[in-house]
Design a protein around this motif. Structure first.
Motif, PDB file in Angstrom:
ATOM      1  N   ALA A  91       0.832  -1.210   0.000  1.00 25.01           N
ATOM      2  CA  ALA A  91       0.000   0.000   0.000  1.00 25.01           C
ATOM      3  C   ALA A  91       0.863   1.254   0.000  1.00 25.01           C
ATOM      4  O   ALA A  91       0.580   2.223  -0.705  1.00 25.01           O
ATOM      5  N   THR A  92       1.949   1.256   0.800  1.00 19.88           N
ATOM      6  CA  THR A  92       2.842   2.414   0.864  1.00 19.88           C
ATOM      7  C   THR A  92       3.459   2.707  -0.501  1.00 19.88           C
ATOM      8  O   THR A  92       3.546   3.855  -0.934  1.00 19.88           O
ATOM      9  N   TYR A 135       2.257   1.883  -3.484  1.00 19.77           N
ATOM     10  CA  TYR A 135       1.224   2.434  -4.372  1.00 19.77           C
ATOM     11  C   TYR A 135       0.948   3.902  -4.048  1.00 19.77           C
ATOM     12  O   TYR A 135       0.595   4.689  -4.927  1.00 19.77           O
ATOM     13  N   GLY A 136       1.112   4.275  -2.775  1.00 21.44           N
ATOM     14  CA  GLY A 136       0.945   5.671  -2.400  1.00 21.44           C
ATOM     15  C   GLY A 136       1.974   6.559  -3.079  1.00 21.44           C
ATOM     16  O   GLY A 136       1.660   7.648  -3.565  1.00 21.44           O
ATOM     17  N   TYR A 137       3.246   6.102  -3.141  1.00 20.90           N
ATOM     18  CA  TYR A 137       4.277   6.875  -3.830  1.00 20.90           C
ATOM     19  C   TYR A 137       4.024   6.934  -5.335  1.00 20.90           C
ATOM     20  O   TYR A 137       4.422   7.893  -6.003  1.00 20.90           O
ATOM     21  N   LYS A 181      -5.426   1.665  -5.170  1.00 23.21           N
ATOM     22  CA  LYS A 181      -4.667   0.499  -4.720  1.00 23.21           C
ATOM     23  C   LYS A 181      -4.137   0.695  -3.299  1.00 23.21           C
ATOM     24  O   LYS A 181      -4.069  -0.241  -2.503  1.00 23.21           O
ATOM     25  N   ARG A 182      -3.733   1.941  -2.981  1.00 19.90           N
ATOM     26  CA  ARG A 182      -3.227   2.215  -1.638  1.00 19.90           C
ATOM     27  C   ARG A 182      -4.284   1.883  -0.586  1.00 19.90           C
ATOM     28  O   ARG A 182      -4.013   1.179   0.388  1.00 19.90           O
ATOM     29  N   TYR A 207      -5.100  -2.085  -0.362  1.00 24.61           N
ATOM     30  CA  TYR A 207      -4.143  -2.915   0.377  1.00 24.61           C
ATOM     31  C   TYR A 207      -4.067  -2.523   1.851  1.00 24.61           C
ATOM     32  O   TYR A 207      -3.837  -3.367   2.717  1.00 24.61           O
ATOM     33  N   ASN A 208      -4.256  -1.240   2.161  1.00 26.85           N
ATOM     34  CA  ASN A 208      -4.293  -0.842   3.577  1.00 26.85           C
ATOM     35  C   ASN A 208      -5.460  -1.501   4.301  1.00 26.85           C
ATOM     36  O   ASN A 208      -5.324  -1.956   5.438  1.00 26.85           O
ATOM     37  N   GLY A 247      -2.383   9.357   4.734  1.00 24.03           N
ATOM     38  CA  GLY A 247      -2.450   9.210   3.287  1.00 24.03           C
ATOM     39  C   GLY A 247      -3.667   9.868   2.666  1.00 24.03           C
ATOM     40  O   GLY A 247      -3.682  10.185   1.482  1.00 24.03           O
TER      41      GLY A 247
END
Length: 593
Positions: free
Chosen positions: A72-73, A75-77, A83-84, A87-88, A114
């Motif tokens: 998730a992290t 996908y955040g970047y 997606k972030r 998955y979180n 986020g």
């Protein structure tokens, strides 16, 4: 018999040893700090996805949850908000179901952080949820980061004193734990607040302290952030040339790390800096780069998909609670059977064999029942999957409309505004025409958004339609403040009245057409719209104005009356128009029910 027990014991010990080694490997990979890694994001995703599969093979819950969180992290970047969140939520589900409270508290805080740019209310909700769990358990390794992130939310809302309070609380815990990797976050956060308070020198000192530590631990993403932040301080201080030099140091690092959000923001800041230097060509160039990133990242559908995922998560939590209660009932039933087995065991070996036979039969029956339920569940899931695929197709079409046509229209408006700026005081006829085209393009974007709004709904509630009409009237009022608008809605029937998506958008379009005619052609001073909903999906709409009116037997086809009649016929509704010259116009639309 003893020989068999011996080998079974040896095999058991071997399995335990192998599992322990796998768990250690999984934990080591999950401990990789994504921010400090020199690997590309796509490489990191492959690493953590493989680590997730390894954890799933041995049913290692903590490893599964941490792998979800790391994916998730990443996908955040990459600025993939959907997606972030997906998955979180998977990670949260694993942590909560297995009583992993520190991990759950930390992830709730990360989720809130986020969402800070998308939904501040949701961000504070998740952040407070994480803080509550962390403070109850006194989890220091969670509290330091969560306090810092909560300070960011306060800062974004302009609550600088509160932000400083939480930043200092976070820094105190970081220093107490001697947690080197956490110091840059605390220093950068404090620096940002001091910049807003006008203490630019102290602000830069803290940013340089943060950058120095990040260079030591090779946190490339953090170094890029610090360069942009130092540039912001210089820009705020009124030194745009110096600011640009720091922004340009940030961009190649962010690009190499695939840090899209930072690239988008830095392009915007460079554009602002060139604008202050009156270098309009450069300002426009970087603003266009920023717009491309903004359109690709902040799509109209992202927030809707995130909201849908949250609803799915909440629903699944309730379903899991029901399944857990059922499992507890089954477990209690098995415990009772075991007690009976112990009581009757003293009656003899023969009775024991009979009882074992009964248990085998019972378990087989239970297994058969479970298989039957699983088969029914699979059928239900197949139906849900089919519905989801249809919904995804509709969302994909609306997203393509927004991303492609919407971004192109936005670029046209930007280009027209740039031409107007270059042609100002030269040719008023040309600039007036450009203004007219720009306004028409903006209206087209609004029409596109209305179309996407309708596509994304199976049904449209009366409340949704009421809000849409109110927004349209608000825009009309702003453009024609000499006209008095009035809109009334009354529900005389079903409490939660809904239209089909076709009915909702058709009613909205007819109201638009009628109001636009009254504004453009009738010279109206007052325009009134009323919407009434009743029993059995019945509705009635009335649009009246005090304008010039017209002869119904000899009217201009440009008024769009034939178009309104066709729309009404498409939804099996009646349309009636009453108008005479110099006496205004009334339009009635109602269902045939």
């Amino acid at each position: 018999m003893k020989h068999h027990y011996y080998w079974a014991f040896i095999i058991f010990l071997s399995i335990q040893t192998i599992s322990a080694q796998k768990i250690q490997t999984i934990d080591s990979l999950n401990a990789i700090l994504v921010q400090n890694s020199s690997l590309k994001t796509d490489s990191l995703i492959i690493i953590f996805e493989n680590n997730l599969k390894d954890a799933q093979k041995i049913d290692y819950k903590k490893g599964i949850g941490e792998a979800y969180k790391n994916i998730a992290t990443i996908y955040g970047y990459e600025a993939n908000g959907e997606k972030r969140v997906e998955y979180n939520l998977k990670a949260i589900r694993v942590f909560e179901e297995n009583d992993l409270k520190p991990q759950a508290a930390n992830l709730y805080g990360e989720m809130g952080y986020g969402m800070k740019r998308d939904n501040m209310e949701k961000a504070q909700y998740y952040m407070n949820k994480g803080l509550k769990i962390a403070e109850a358990g006194n989890y220091k390794e969670v509290l330091d980061r969560t306090y810092n992130n909560y300070g960011v939310l306060k800062e974004m809302q302009g609550q600088l004193d509160s932000a400083l309070y939480f930043y200092k609380k976070g820094l105190a815990i970081v220093e107490n734990r001697n947690y080197t990797e956490g110091l840059p976050y605390s220093y950068s956060n404090l620096a940002g607040v001091y910049s807003q308070l006008g203490n630019y020198k102290l602000s830069r000192e803290y940013f340089y302290k943060a950058k120095s530590i990040r260079e030591e631990i090779k946190d490339r993403k953090g170094i890029a952030e610090n360069y942009t932040q130092i540039g912001e301080v210089y820009l705020t201080e009124g030194k745009p040339k110096t600011a640009i030099s720091f922004f340009k140091k940030s961009l190649p690092i962010a690009r190499n790390e695939d840090y899209r959000f930072l690239m988008q923001y830095t392009y915007q800041q460079i554009s602002e800096a060139f604008k202050r230097l009156n270098q309009t060509d450069s300002a426009l160039y970087y603003f266009e780069r920023y717009s491309v990133f903004k359109d690709s990242i902040n799509s109209l559908e992202t927030s809707k998909k995130i909201a849908a995922l949250e609803v799915e998560y909440d629903t699944e939590q309730k379903e899991n609670q029901i399944l857990q209660q059922r499992a507890e009932i089954i477990e209690k039933d098995l415990q009772v059977r075991r007690k009976n087995l112990y009581i009757y065991g003293s009656l003899g070996f023969a009775f024991l064999l009979g009882l074992l036979g009964y248990l085998v039969y019972s378990r087989q029956k239970l297994k058969n029942d479970q298989l039957k339920k699983e088969s029914e569940l699979q059928v239900a899931l197949a139906k849900i999957e089919t519905q989801n695929r249809l919904e995804e197709q509709r969302l994909r079409i609306s997203q393509d409309l927004h991303d492609n046509i919407g971004s192109q229209l936005t670029f046209i408006i930007s280009s027209l505004d740039s031409l107007k700026f270059k042609l100002q005081n030269k040719d008023h006829k040309v600039t007036d025409k450009l203004t007219e085209i720009s306004l028409f393009t903006a209206m087209t974007i609004n029409e596109l958004r209305d179309t996407i709004w309708a596509m994304n709904k199976n049904v449209i509630t009366a409340e949704d339609l009421q809000t849409r009409i109110s927004n349209f009237i608000g825009r009309a009022q702003n453009s024609k403040d000499s006209i008095q608008f009035n809109f009334e809605y009354e529900n005389a029937g079903i409490p939660e009245f809904v239209f089909t998506s076709v009915e909702g958008v058709t009613i909205y379009r007819i109201i638009q057409e009628a109001v636009n005619n009254a504004v453009k052609y009738a010279g109206a001073k007052k325009i009134a719209i009323s919407l009434l909903t009743g029993q059995k999906s019945s509705f009635k709409v009335e649009i009246t104005d005090d304008g010039n009116g017209f002869d119904l037997n000899n009217y201009d086809s440009g008024f769009g009356i034939s178009n309104m009649k066709k729309r009404a016929n498409d939804i099996n509704a009646l349309l009636e128009i009453k108008s005479t010259q110099d006496s205004g116009t009334s339009i009635f639309l109602q269902s045939k029910v």
